[in-house]
Design a protein around this motif. Structure first.
Motif, short mmCIF file in Angstrom:
data_model
loop_
_atom_site.label_atom_id
_atom_site.label_comp_id
_atom_site.label_asym_id
_atom_site.label_seq_id
_atom_site.Cartn_x
_atom_site.Cartn_y
_atom_site.Cartn_z
N TYR A 1 23.21 13.36 42.37
CA TYR A 1 22.72 13.84 43.67
C TYR A 1 22.88 15.35 43.69
O TYR A 1 24.01 15.86 43.64
N ALA B 1 18.60 16.10 46.64
CA ALA B 1 19.33 16.27 47.90
C ALA B 1 18.46 16.91 48.98
O ALA B 1 18.78 16.84 50.16
N LEU C 1 21.18 7.89 50.41
CA LEU C 1 21.79 7.80 49.08
C LEU C 1 22.68 6.56 49.00
O LEU C 1 22.62 5.78 48.04
#
Ligand code: BGC
Ligand code: ZN
Length: 370
Positions: free
Chosen positions: A215, A238, A246
């Protein structure tokens, strides 16, 4: 000889002339420096926010991520001979008689805080043409790893973090992988950050069998999705995927490996850590003040989901040996991906360029000699 000296009082740093070190005691090894990596810690040191010269000296020789070649050894040295490649550890013991960690050569767990670190705190580092080091602080590196062995030190961060993860998770004997399977098989990992420490950590997690998600923001001109895919990790941008999304995407997150040092990001991701999960913190935030985070849900989950937070810094000699073994395996499986972690090389005379923070890419290296 040439070295990179940082003068904190005068607030300057440059290539200087420093006396070439000589072997003076049994067990010592003289090494010719080949390559030295540049990291965030170095950038802080040249901004005079961190680091200290050796006691009584005006400057600190920078550099702690090194690859060197042995040029001379004293009688007592075993396991290293001229021509061998070696990577030095960074931290040296505090010398306080009561420090059991340092007494066990585990100064990476030093209690007193009076340890020194080569190139960082109280001891000259590796951006120099030659160094002298005791053999107990050196790990031999196979020749085949020559092109990428400068990545050993940053990989030790992940190695030490994961060693602690496994010692904590022996509390979950039912989640141990089938015999013959890598021990993370069936577990899910999230890596925060797509820099060198994050990507090396992601490689370690993939090697251990974890379903691994990275991420991160995507800096301009970088191909983090391609890089992640090249070694079997999944990239989650992100910019477009929120932290709750997520969490939904991954499912029960068994481990988060934090490698950004951004506290608000880290503690917001802690909210989606799974049951019995562990959160490994490796990034060091600057003390400049970040956005506040609501910690009640975090604390609730830590209790109600048996979660663990592991802070980890520096690494011992065995961890360096483990990093050399794993980097060899990464390089065998994914030679192009590992090589492309090193995105630029600079001669020592141009040291200011990679330290300026304007060089794009993943890892910059100073080439001291060939
Ligand atoms: C180094 C560690 C060191 C830490 C704190 C990191 O950049 O990799 O070896 O302990 O900085 O000084
Ligand atoms: Zn570093």
């Amino acid at each position: 000889m040439k070295a990179v000296g940082v003068f904190p009082v005068e607030r300057r740093y440059e290539v200087i002339d420093h006396p070439e070190p000589k072997i003076s005691a049994s067990g010592q090894v003289k090494l010719r420096m080949l390559e030295v990596g540049v990291c965030g810690t170095d950038k802080e040191i040249v901004s005079f926010e961190y680091g200290n010269p050796p006691e009584g000296e005006h400057y600190l020789i920078l550099g702690h991520e090194a690859l060197a070649e042995v040029v001379d050894v004293t009688d007592g040295v075993k396991g290293l001979k001229p021509g061998d490649l070696a990577v030095p550890t960074v931290r040296r013991p505090c010398g306080v008689a009561s420090c059991v960690a340092c007494n066990h050569s585990r100064q990476d767990f030093c209690y007193t805080g009076h340890f020194t670190e080569r190139g960082i705190n109280g001891r000259h580092g590796f951006m120099a043409e030659y160094i002298v080091e005791n053999d107990v602080n050196l790990n031999a590196v196979p020749r085949a790893l020559r092109p990428v062995a400068v990545l050993v030190e940053p990989l030790t961060i992940a190695e030490k973090g994961m060693a602690q993860y496994w010692s904590v998770q022996t509390r979950l004997p039912f989640s141990i992988a089938e015999p013959g399977q890598p021990r993370g098989t069936g577990q899910r990992a999230v890596v925060l950050g797509g820099g060198p420490v994050g990507l090396l950590g992601a490689m370690k997690l993939v090697l251990e069998g974890f379903d691994t998600y990275i991420y991160s923001l995507s800096p301009k001109g970088s191909d983090l999705p391609g890089m992640a895919a090249s070694f079997g990790a999944k990239f989650v941008p992100a910019e477009t995927v929120t932290i709750p999304q997520l969490g939904e995407m991954v499912g029960n997150i068994d481990v988060v490996y934090e490698a950004t040092g951004v506290s608000s990001l880290a503690y917001n991701v802690m909210k989606v850590l799974g049951s019995n999960g562990a959160f490994i913190l490796t990034g060091v935030p600057a003390l400049h003040g970040h956005k506040p985070v609501d910690i009640d849900p975090i604390m609730r989950d830590q209790v109600l989901k048996n979660q663990v937070v592991i802070g980890t810094v520096n690494a011992g000699k065995q961890t360096f040996a483990d990093a050399i073994t794993d980097l060899t395996e990464f390089y065998r499986r994914w030679p192009k991906s590992v090589a492309s972690l090193i995105t630029s090389r600079f001669p020592i005379d141009n040291v200011k360029e990679p330290l300026s923070g304007t060089v794009p890419g993943i890892k910059s290296i100073i080439t001291v000699a060939n």
